[in-house]
Design a protein around this motif. Structure first.
Motif, PDB file in Angstrom:
ATOM      1  N   GLU A 197       3.422   7.144   5.187  1.00  0.00           N
ATOM      2  CA  GLU A 197       1.656   7.043   5.511  1.00  0.00           C
ATOM      3  C   GLU A 197       1.005   6.062   5.433  1.00  0.00           C
ATOM      4  N   PRO A 198      -0.469   5.843   5.157  1.00  0.00           N
ATOM      5  CA  PRO A 198      -0.711   4.987   6.206  1.00  0.00           C
ATOM      6  C   PRO A 198      -0.312   3.382   5.265  1.00  0.00           C
ATOM      7  N   ARG A 199      -0.346   2.150   5.900  1.00  0.00           N
ATOM      8  CA  ARG A 199      -0.254   1.115   5.825  1.00  0.00           C
ATOM      9  C   ARG A 199      -0.903   0.135   5.532  1.00  0.00           C
ATOM     10  N   THR A 200      -2.349   0.287   5.784  1.00  0.00           N
ATOM     11  CA  THR A 200      -3.815  -0.055   5.901  1.00  0.00           C
ATOM     12  C   THR A 200      -4.748   0.092   5.235  1.00  0.00           C
ATOM     13  N   ILE A 201      -5.445  -0.536   4.761  1.00  0.00           N
ATOM     14  CA  ILE A 201      -6.577   0.141   3.645  1.00  0.00           C
ATOM     15  C   ILE A 201      -7.754   1.486   4.772  1.00  0.00           C
ATOM     16  N   ASP A 202      -7.793   0.496   5.921  1.00  0.00           N
ATOM     17  CA  ASP A 202      -8.897   1.427   6.793  1.00  0.00           C
ATOM     18  C   ASP A 202      -7.939   2.517   7.168  1.00  0.00           C
ATOM     19  N   ALA A 203      -6.749   2.580   7.497  1.00  0.00           N
ATOM     20  CA  ALA A 203      -6.168   3.797   7.922  1.00  0.00           C
ATOM     21  C   ALA A 203      -5.916   5.275   6.711  1.00  0.00           C
ATOM     22  N   GLU A 245       1.228   7.013  -6.624  1.00  0.00           N
ATOM     23  CA  GLU A 245       0.334   7.902  -6.407  1.00  0.00           C
ATOM     24  C   GLU A 245       1.001   9.058  -6.132  1.00  0.00           C
ATOM     25  N   TYR A 246       1.218   9.744  -4.986  1.00  0.00           N
ATOM     26  CA  TYR A 246       2.493  11.080  -4.878  1.00  0.00           C
ATOM     27  C   TYR A 246       3.487  11.165  -6.302  1.00  0.00           C
ATOM     28  N   VAL A 247       4.222  10.813  -6.650  1.00  0.00           N
ATOM     29  CA  VAL A 247       4.913  10.755  -7.726  1.00  0.00           C
ATOM     30  C   VAL A 247       3.278  10.875  -9.110  1.00  0.00           C
ATOM     31  N   LEU A 248       2.641  11.497  -8.729  1.00  0.00           N
ATOM     32  CA  LEU A 248       1.619  11.500 -10.063  1.00  0.00           C
ATOM     33  C   LEU A 248       1.348  13.111 -10.242  1.00  0.00           C
ATOM     34  N   SER A 249       0.723  13.422  -8.596  1.00  0.00           N
ATOM     35  CA  SER A 249      -0.262  14.091  -8.194  1.00  0.00           C
ATOM     36  C   SER A 249       1.215  15.343  -7.346  1.00  0.00           C
ATOM     37  N   GLN A 250       2.003  14.636  -7.802  1.00  0.00           N
ATOM     38  CA  GLN A 250       3.401  16.373  -6.778  1.00  0.00           C
ATOM     39  C   GLN A 250       4.114  16.811  -8.023  1.00  0.00           C
ATOM     40  N   PRO A 251       5.075  16.346  -8.096  1.00  0.00           N
ATOM     41  CA  PRO A 251       6.074  16.010  -8.916  1.00  0.00           C
ATOM     42  C   PRO A 251       5.153  16.113 -10.708  1.00  0.00           C
ATOM     43  N   ALA A 252       4.645  15.673 -11.261  1.00  0.00           N
ATOM     44  CA  ALA A 252       4.275  15.637 -12.273  1.00  0.00           C
ATOM     45  C   ALA A 252       3.410  16.253 -12.080  1.00  0.00           C
ATOM     46  N   ALA A 253       1.145  16.409 -11.530  1.00  0.00           N
ATOM     47  CA  ALA A 253       0.625  17.573 -11.750  1.00  0.00           C
ATOM     48  C   ALA A 253       0.876  18.806 -11.415  1.00  0.00           C
ATOM     49  N   LEU A 256       1.439  -1.401  -0.105  1.00  0.00           N
ATOM     50  CA  LEU A 256       0.063   0.143   0.490  1.00  0.00           C
ATOM     51  C   LEU A 256       1.160   1.331   0.110  1.00  0.00           C
ATOM     52  N   THR A 257       1.713   1.514   1.052  1.00  0.00           N
ATOM     53  CA  THR A 257       2.530   3.033   1.126  1.00  0.00           C
ATOM     54  C   THR A 257       3.820   2.528  -0.536  1.00  0.00           C
ATOM     55  N   ARG A 258       3.486   1.966  -1.437  1.00  0.00           N
ATOM     56  CA  ARG A 258       4.529   1.925  -1.948  1.00  0.00           C
ATOM     57  C   ARG A 258       3.464   2.726  -3.411  1.00  0.00           C
ATOM     58  N   PHE A 259       2.033   1.711  -3.777  1.00  0.00           N
ATOM     59  CA  PHE A 259       1.080   2.529  -4.163  1.00  0.00           C
ATOM     60  C   PHE A 259       0.996   4.383  -4.092  1.00  0.00           C
ATOM     61  N   ILE A 260       0.962   4.250  -2.924  1.00  0.00           N
ATOM     62  CA  ILE A 260       0.413   5.589  -2.510  1.00  0.00           C
ATOM     63  C   ILE A 260       1.592   6.638  -2.707  1.00  0.00           C
ATOM     64  N   GLY A 261       3.341   5.799  -2.672  1.00  0.00           N
ATOM     65  CA  GLY A 261       4.274   6.808  -2.980  1.00  0.00           C
ATOM     66  C   GLY A 261       4.079   6.978  -4.540  1.00  0.00           C
TER      67      GLY A 261
END
Length: 500
Positions: free
Chosen positions: A272-278, A198-206, A191-196
């Motif tokens: 960042e959160p490590r669980t889907i619920d968090a 996502e952050y690439v796409l939403s920050q240094p990119a977008a 999950l933290t890899r997915f978030i990482g």
């Protein structure tokens, strides 16, 4: 008109309505494509030509509630930044902590005399904005502070990050600067890899694209630098009426005539959160905050004469295509199903247009995003390949190669699909996006069970991380309609962030 003519006209009108519903699904795709096409222009359209070495006196405001495990190391790292020691002060605003936070900060106060201050709030639990305002008021109470940095207690600033941010404030038209928040856990999970990613796409990119477009959507909550003049223009405080004080601050800064700049080379690592619920709780708070932002600035959207940057057509399309993405996905599925039930020959063509556009945009955005943070995307290669979900990738293949679903795949097993079977399979493909959001909801519920700890990651890979974010946004719609209590749920941090 005869009865047959009326029926034909009605059917034609219904087809037009269904095509309009289908078209809503391509708007977010086009918005994403345009946004990412703007990124290469950042090499030419940026703020660097107006920036110069500038080292103002900076007060760092750190809101802290029960951060005893991380706050000491955070202060030490701030004191070791590549920044003049006599131009840096740290104000830790202790939000009525019940752990060792006060003791740790007081020890650091003695260690770094004059550079670290412990500010105690006896009434805690009012939310981050109230905590920040306590620190901002202290910083504004004298003339020493020339710029103010808002950060989270657990993040790690790269040694050169602060002076890379302050150089933009050399231009008096700049009111605030944001850094690149990067997922920095040393023991990453899926999950933290997915978030990482996502952050690439939403920050240094977008956010590079937003620099080009001239309007920033949101300052990073844990890494935002403000000039004193900007804080004074904001009334010396941040908004406390919503869960999106960082977005409100970003909008108000730009509406008051100050620029907001994203600095991609100032890297800040966060846990960042490590669980889907968090993650769900964190993003639900963000999504509900965006609902209030959208409503508050109703008079600005698509009105460039009121706000040349925020009111531009391009910025409005980008904002609403993200905020209403789940709605667009559901409406486009309804349109496709309607065309299928009407046995319209347009159904297949519209489906292929939607999904081929999505596939091409997906490949383009991920390929471009992967180049902006190579080390992170190399480690998250599985998540990079499966970001939209394995099943969504199969749907893309059926759009690109329609014979797969009709002839090739059944032929591999010596079977031939009947008309009925083909209809139900096509229907399943057309409704996949709404179903994938339900799959994300199921992954969250499964995670709470013993067997689900193994099954929920597999399910998320199947339905896609994007579907999870859409499901959370959809949940925010429901919560707002029901007027559910909006609370500040603090994400629990455990000190997993590392610079190495």
């Amino acid at each position: 008109m005869t009865g047959g003519e009326w029926l034909g006209a009605l059917q034609t009108a219904l087809v037009v309505v269904l095509l309009v519903l289908c078209a809503t699904g391509i708007v977010p795709v086009i918005a994403a494509a345009i946004s990412f096409l703007a990124i290469p222009f950042h090499a030419f359209i940026n703020h660097y030509r107006d920036a110069r070495p500038y080292l103002p006196r900076v007060v760092v405001v750190v809101p802290a509630w029960n951060e005893g495990a991380v706050i000491g190391a955070s202060i030490d790292r701030l004191m070791s930044l590549e920044y003049p020691g006599d131009s840096l002060r740290v104000y830790v605003v202790d939000d009525a902590s019940t752990d060792s936070t006060p003791d740790v900060v007081r020890e650091k106060e003695r260690q770094y005399r004059g550079a670290v201050r412990h500010l105690r709030r006896e009434q805690g639990g009012q939310g981050k904005a109230h905590t920040l305002n306590h620190g901002i008021a202290e910083a504004m109470s004298d003339d020493w502070m020339e710029a103010l940095l808002i950060m989270d207690a657990d993040v790690i600033y790269s040694p050169d990050s602060l002076h890379k941010m302050t150089r933009h404030l050399a231009d008096p038209s700049v009111g605030a600067v944001s850094a690149y928040i990067r997922e920095g856990s040393r023991d990453k999970n899926y999950l933290t890899r997915f978030i990482g990613l996502e952050y690439v796409l939403s920050q240094p990119a977008a956010r590079r694209a937003q620099n080009v477009l001239g309007a920033q959507a949101c300052l990073a909550g844990g890494a935002q630098l403000h000039s004193r003049a900007n804080l004074e223009a904001l009334g010396g405080k941040v908004d406390t009426s919503t869960l999106a004080e960082d977005t409100i601050t970003t909008f108000e800064t730009q509406l008051r005539g100050h620029k907001v700049v994203f600095e991609p080379h100032a890297v800040v690592l966060a846990e960042e959160p490590r669980t889907i619920d968090a993650l769900w709780k964190q993003r639900l708070r963000w999504a509900r905050g965006n609902v209030s932002v959208t409503a508050r600035y109703a008079s600005v959207w698509f009105r460039p004469w009121r706000a040349p940057s925020l009111g531009s057509f391009a910025f409005g399309v980008v904002w609403f295509s993200l905020w209403l993405l789940p709605v667009a996905m559901v409406l486009s599925s309804v349109g496709l199903v309607g065309l299928l039930l009407l046995q319209s020959p347009l159904a297949t063509d519209v489906f292929r247009v939607l999904w081929i556009a999505a596939a091409l945009t997906f490949v383009f955005t991920l390929a471009l995003g992967a180049q902006l943070d190579g080390p992170l995307t190399v480690r998250a290669w599985r998540e990079l390949l499966t970001f939209p979900g394995i099943l969504s990738m199969l749907v893309m293949l059926t759009a690109l190669f329609p014979r797969l679903i009709e002839v090739d795949l059944p032929g591999l097993f010596g079977a031939r699909l009947s008309e009925s079977a083909l209809f139900w399979l096509t229907l399943a493909v057309y409704v996949w996006i709404p179903v994938s959001m339900l799959g994300a909801v199921l992954a969250r519920r499964l995670e709470r069970t013993r067997v689900g700890r193994v099954l929920s990651p597999a399910l998320l890979y199947l339905v896609g991380y994007g579907s999870l974010l859409c499901a959370i946004t959809f949940d925010s719609y429901i919560k707002e309609i029901r007027h559910a209590d909006a609370r500040w749920d603090k994400t629990v941090k455990t000190g997993r962030v590392t610079m190495s």
